[in-house]
Design a protein around this motif. Structure first.
Motif, PDB file in Angstrom:
ATOM      1  N   UNK A  51       0.858  -1.178   0.000  1.00 54.34           N
ATOM      2  CA  UNK A  51       0.000   0.000   0.000  1.00 54.34           C
ATOM      3  C   UNK A  51       0.895   1.229   0.000  1.00 54.34           C
ATOM      4  N   UNK A  52       0.278   2.400  -0.100  1.00 49.95           N
ATOM      5  CA  UNK A  52       1.003   3.663  -0.007  1.00 49.95           C
ATOM      6  C   UNK A  52       0.370   4.494   1.090  1.00 49.95           C
ATOM      7  N   UNK A  53       1.211   5.043   1.968  1.00 48.86           N
ATOM      8  CA  UNK A  53       0.751   5.937   3.024  1.00 48.86           C
ATOM      9  C   UNK A  53       1.523   7.242   2.924  1.00 48.86           C
ATOM     10  N   UNK A  54       0.982   8.290   3.555  1.00 49.69           N
ATOM     11  CA  UNK A  54       1.748   9.533   3.627  1.00 49.69           C
ATOM     12  C   UNK A  54       2.565   9.544   4.916  1.00 49.69           C
ATOM     13  N   UNK A  55       3.280  10.627   5.149  1.00 49.73           N
ATOM     14  CA  UNK A  55       4.202  10.678   6.290  1.00 49.73           C
ATOM     15  C   UNK A  55       3.482  10.639   7.628  1.00 49.73           C
ATOM     16  N   UNK A  56       2.193  10.935   7.650  1.00 49.44           N
ATOM     17  CA  UNK A  56       1.429  10.877   8.898  1.00 49.44           C
ATOM     18  C   UNK A  56       0.844   9.500   9.150  1.00 49.44           C
ATOM     19  N   UNK A  57       0.984   8.594   8.168  1.00 46.56           N
ATOM     20  CA  UNK A  57       0.416   7.263   8.291  1.00 46.56           C
ATOM     21  C   UNK A  57      -0.934   7.117   7.618  1.00 46.56           C
ATOM     22  N   UNK A  58      -1.453   8.196   7.043  1.00 45.54           N
ATOM     23  CA  UNK A  58      -2.748   8.135   6.366  1.00 45.54           C
ATOM     24  C   UNK A  58      -2.620   7.310   5.082  1.00 45.54           C
ATOM     25  N   UNK A  59      -3.579   6.413   4.867  1.00 45.16           N
ATOM     26  CA  UNK A  59      -3.552   5.545   3.694  1.00 45.16           C
ATOM     27  C   UNK A  59      -3.928   6.333   2.440  1.00 45.16           C
ATOM     28  N   UNK A  60      -3.026   6.301   1.459  1.00 45.55           N
ATOM     29  CA  UNK A  60      -3.266   6.957   0.175  1.00 45.55           C
ATOM     30  C   UNK A  60      -3.760   5.942  -0.848  1.00 45.55           C
ATOM     31  N   UNK A  61      -3.122   4.769  -0.866  1.00 45.70           N
ATOM     32  CA  UNK A  61      -3.525   3.647  -1.717  1.00 45.70           C
ATOM     33  C   UNK A  61      -3.718   2.447  -0.795  1.00 45.70           C
ATOM     34  N   UNK A  62      -4.863   1.764  -0.849  1.00 44.39           N
ATOM     35  CA  UNK A  62      -5.112   0.661   0.096  1.00 44.39           C
ATOM     36  C   UNK A  62      -4.195  -0.539  -0.151  1.00 44.39           C
ATOM     37  N   UNK A  63      -4.203  -1.447   0.808  1.00 44.55           N
ATOM     38  CA  UNK A  63      -3.332  -2.629   0.787  1.00 44.55           C
ATOM     39  C   UNK A  63      -3.907  -3.687  -0.174  1.00 44.55           C
ATOM     40  N   UNK A  64      -3.863  -3.355  -1.477  1.00 47.29           N
ATOM     41  CA  UNK A  64      -4.452  -4.249  -2.484  1.00 47.29           C
ATOM     42  C   UNK A  64      -3.476  -4.583  -3.600  1.00 47.29           C
ATOM     43  N   UNK A  65      -2.258  -4.056  -3.539  1.00 48.97           N
ATOM     44  CA  UNK A  65      -1.322  -4.157  -4.652  1.00 48.97           C
ATOM     45  C   UNK A  65      -0.285  -5.236  -4.422  1.00 48.97           C
ATOM     46  N   UNK A  66       0.217  -5.776  -5.528  1.00 46.95           N
ATOM     47  CA  UNK A  66       1.277  -6.781  -5.450  1.00 46.95           C
ATOM     48  C   UNK A  66       2.659  -6.161  -5.604  1.00 46.95           C
ATOM     49  N   UNK A  67       2.735  -5.000  -6.248  1.00 51.72           N
ATOM     50  CA  UNK A  67       4.029  -4.341  -6.432  1.00 51.72           C
ATOM     51  C   UNK A  67       3.807  -2.858  -6.697  1.00 51.72           C
ATOM     52  N   UNK A  68       4.719  -2.057  -6.195  1.00 49.53           N
ATOM     53  CA  UNK A  68       4.723  -0.613  -6.434  1.00 49.53           C
ATOM     54  C   UNK A  68       6.142  -0.236  -6.829  1.00 49.53           C
ATOM     55  N   UNK A  69       6.303   0.404  -7.960  1.00 49.81           N
ATOM     56  CA  UNK A  69       7.649   0.712  -8.436  1.00 49.81           C
ATOM     57  C   UNK A  69       8.170   1.985  -7.793  1.00 49.81           C
ATOM     58  N   UNK A  70       9.496   2.165  -7.747  1.00 57.60           N
ATOM     59  CA  UNK A  70      10.060   3.417  -7.239  1.00 57.60           C
ATOM     60  C   UNK A  70       9.585   4.612  -8.072  1.00 57.60           C
ATOM     61  N   UNK A  71       9.611   5.777  -7.446  1.00 54.95           N
ATOM     62  CA  UNK A  71       9.212   7.004  -8.129  1.00 54.95           C
ATOM     63  C   UNK A  71      10.328   7.415  -9.087  1.00 54.95           C
ATOM     64  N   UNK A  72       9.997   7.473 -10.384  1.00 59.80           N
ATOM     65  CA  UNK A  72      10.944   7.913 -11.417  1.00 59.80           C
ATOM     66  C   UNK A  72      10.284   9.030 -12.197  1.00 59.80           C
ATOM     67  N   UNK A  73      10.992  10.138 -12.360  1.00 55.30           N
ATOM     68  CA  UNK A  73      10.425  11.302 -13.049  1.00 55.30           C
ATOM     69  C   UNK A  73       9.079  11.702 -12.448  1.00 55.30           C
ATOM     70  N   UNK A  74       8.959  11.554 -11.124  1.00 56.46           N
ATOM     71  CA  UNK A  74       7.758  12.004 -10.435  1.00 56.46           C
ATOM     72  C   UNK A  74       6.557  11.102 -10.562  1.00 56.46           C
ATOM     73  N   UNK A  75       6.766   9.859 -11.029  1.00 56.12           N
ATOM     74  CA  UNK A  75       5.629   8.936 -11.207  1.00 56.12           C
ATOM     75  C   UNK A  75       6.010   7.531 -10.738  1.00 56.12           C
TER      76      UNK A  75
END
Length: 506
Positions: A51-75
Motif C-alpha cells: 500500500x502507499x501511506x503519507x508521512x502521517x500514516x494516512x492511507x493513500x492507496x489501500x493494501x491491495x497491490x502486489x508491487x509498487x515501483x520506485x518514483x521515477x520522473x515524479x511517477x
C-alpha cells in the motif's frame, strides 16, 4: 536478627550530550517493510500486499497491490499480478494525483516513465508505449523496446523471443542480438523512424541515447557512436559495453553518487541504532534493529521484527531527581523524577520504566508539560527508560553502589581511661558518629573482659552521634583493658588505659 544495612548512593551515568530535538512515532512499527517513495509518500508491506501511506500514516492507496515501483520522473506504477505478469492498474504522481488505467497493459524490463512515455506490452507479447495519462501513445507493434531519451527510443520489429531482465549493466538484449541478428530502429514519440547515415546501413543494436550519443552495431558487428540526427560521430573498436538500467552505455568508472541526506544520522551502539545530530547530541537513544537517515524530517526504522517511521520533533526531555524517602531499616528508598516534556509530548502518556536485572516495573503519567514519577528504587544497579508507545525517549544507567559498609563509614570513639566507683565498676562511653548525609540504623555490640556486654540498635541522623554506656566489673587493681565494638558484625578494638580501682594503695 538485624539485617546488615548498607548506604546506597545513586549515580546517573548517562553522560551523553543532549540534542534540542527528539522524535515521535509518525507511523507505529507494524509493517513487514517500508520503502520511501517520495519526500512524503511511503510504500508499506504486510505479507505479500503493498500500500502507499503519507508521512502521517494516512492511507493513500489501500493494501491491495502486489508491487509498487520506485518514483521515477515524479511517477510510480501500481501493479497487480496476472499470472506471471504485472498488470498496470494506476499511476501515482509525486503530488499524490492518481490516474487509473483502464487498458490491459503489462510492464516488463523498464517499469518507469521516461520523457512521459512508459514501455508496456499486451497479452500477445507485443510492445508499445502509453503516456502518463494511461492512454496508448504508440501502438503494440514491437517485440523489443527501450525507454525514451532525448526524444528517441530503440525498438525492434522482428521477434527475438521473450525479452529478459536488464539489471545493472547487463542486458539480455545484447545476448539475444549475439544469437540472432535483429534489425533495430530508432523512433520518435510519434512512432516515426529515424533515418541513419546511409553508410551505417542496418543496425542490430542501439543503446538508449545519453548526452546526445548512442552506441549502435551494424550487421557486420562493427560499432559506431551516432547522434540524435542519425549521423556517425566516431567508430569504435571491439570492446565490452556496459549498460545502465535505461540501456544507455556508460563508463565502468562512473560510480553512483552517495545520496545526500539532511537531519540526524544513525549511529550504532551495542548492536542497536540511534540518532545523533550534526553536533553529536543524541536525538534518539539506541534501540532499533536498523535505521535509515532522516530525510525531510522522517526516518524509516526497524523495531523488533517490524518497520515504522519516526518524525522529528522540537525540544528535549530534561530529567532531574529528588530523594523523597531515604533508605533505612525496613524502609525502601523513594526517588522522585521530574521530567520537563517537549510541547509535542505534552498530551502524550509517558512511562518511566525501571529494569533491574530483567525485573521491570513502571510508573505512568498521562499528560502535562512536566511529569513526576515516584519510584521505589531497587538495591542493585538498574536502568531507567522514559517511554511512549514503545519508543525510548530518554534513558540512564543508575548505579546503586555500596561505597563502603556502614561500619567503615561510622566514626567510633571509646573512653581513653576509667576509674572504678565504690562498687568496683569502671564506666566507659562508646560514641558512634555518623558523618554522612544519610540517616542510618545500625546494630552495635560492645564487649570486653569483665565488661558488661551491650547489644543495641541505634538510629543515628545524618552528621550526628549516639552513645552507649557500660562498665568494667570487679576492678580492684590498675590495668589496661580492651574494648571490642562491633557494628553490623565488623569489629574494631580499642584500649582503655589505665583502668584504675576506686581505692589505690600508696
Amino acid at each position: 536478627m538485624i539485617k546488615r544495612l548498607f548506604l546506597f548512593t545513586i549515580l546517573i551515568t548517562a553522560a551523553v550530550s543532549v540534542s534540542a530535538e527528539t522524535a515521535v512515532w509518525s507511523v507505529l512499527p507494524e509493517y513487514n517493510g517500508i520503502t520511501r517513495l517520495s519526500d512524503d509518500l511511503f510504500i508499506v508491506e504486510k505479507g505479500a500486499r503493498s500500500a502507499i501511506i503519507d508521512a502521517s500514516g494516512k492511507e493513500v492507496i489501500p493494501m491491495t497491490l502486489d508491487s509498487i515501483t520506485p518514483m521515477v520522473d515524479g511517477k510510480s506504477l501500481l501493479l497487480t499480478r496476472d499470472g506471471s505478469d504485472f498488470r498496470l492498474r494506476s499511476i501515482i504522481f509525486e503530488n499524490q494525483r492518481i490516474v487509473n488505467v483502464d487498458g490491459e497493459y503489462f510492464v516488463g524490463d523498464y517499469p518507469f516513465f521516461s520523457e512521459g512515455m512508459l514501455p508496456v506490452y499486451n497479452k500477445k507479447g507485443y510492445y508499445g508505449y502509453i503516456d502518463d495519462e494511461g492512454r496508448l501513445a504508440i501502438d503494440f507493434k514491437y517485440r523489443n523496446i527501450h525507454p525514451f531519451s532525448e526524444g528517441l527510443a530503440s525498438v525492434s520489429k522482428i521477434s527475438t523471443g521473450v525479452f529478459g531482465s536488464v539489471k545493472n549493466k547487463v542486458s539480455d538484449l545484447a545476448n539475444n542480438i549475439a544469437k540472432r541478428k535483429t534489425r533495430v530502429y530508432f523512433i520518435d514519440m510519434h512512432g516515426k523512424e529515424l533515418k541513419l547515415q546511409k553508410d551505417i546501413g542496418n543496425i542490430t543494436m542501439g543503446s538508449t541515447f545519453l548526452n546526445g550519443e548512442s552506441v549502435v552495431e551494424d550487421t557486420k558487428g562493427n560499432f559506431f557512436v551516432i547522434n540524435t540526427q542519425g549521423r556517425m560521430i566516431k567508430r569504435l573498436g571491439s570492446e565490452d559495453l556496459t549498460f545502465d538500467d535505461r540501456y544507455s552505455v556508460v563508463s565502468d568508472d562512473e560510480t553512483p553518487q552517495p545520496v545526500k541526506t539532511s537531519g540526524p544520522q544513525p549511529f550504532l551502539d551495542n548492536r542497536k541504532y540511534g540518532y545523533r545530530s550534526a553536533k553529536g547530541g543524541v536525538v534518539v537513544v539506541p534501540q532499533f534493529n536498523y535505521a535509515y537517515p532522516f530525510e525531510n524530517g522522517h526516518a524509516i526504522v526497524k523495531s523488533g521484527a517490524f518497520w515504522g517511521i519516526l518524525a522529528l520533533s522540537d525540544g528535549k526531555f530534561d530529567v532531574t531527581k529528588r530523594i523523597v524517602v531515604k533508605r533505612r531499616k525496613n524502609v525502601d528508598e523513594v526517588v522522585e523524577y521530574n521530567v520537563t516534556v517537549p510541547a509535542g509530548y505534552a498530551d502524550t502518556p509517558l512511562s518511566m520504566v525501571i529494569d533491574a536485572d530483567g525485573q521491570k516495573s513502571e510508573e505512568t503519567s498521562e499528560s502535562g508539560a512536566t511529569r513526576q514519577f515516584k519510584i521505589k528504587t531497587p538495591e542493585s544497579d538498574y536502568k531507567l527508560y522514559l517511554m511512549s508507545s514503545n519508543l525510548i525517549l530518554w534513558s540512564a544507567n543508575e548505579d546503586v553502589q555500596t561505597k563502603m559498609e556502614t561500619a567503615d563509614m561510622m566514626r567510633i570513639s571509646v573512653s581513653k581511661s576509667s576509674k572504678a566507683d565504690k562498687n568496683d565498676r569502671a564506666p566507659i562511653t562508646v560514641r558512634i558518629s555518623n558523618p554522612t548525609d544519610e540517616e542510618v540504623t545500625i546494630e552495635v555490640k560492645v564487649t570486653g573482659e569483665k565488661l558488661t556486654p551491650v547489644t543495641k540498635t541505634l538510629t543515628i541522623p545524618e552528621k550526628s552521634s549516639r552513645s552507649i554506656h557500660t562498665a568494667f566489673n570487679n576492678v580492684t587493681e590498675a590495668s589496661s583493658k580492651t574494648v571490642a565494638v562491633s557494628i553490623e558484625g565488623k569489629t574494631s578494638y580499642f584500649k582503655v588505659n589505665p583502668v584504675t580501682p576506686f581505692f589505690v594503695d600508696f
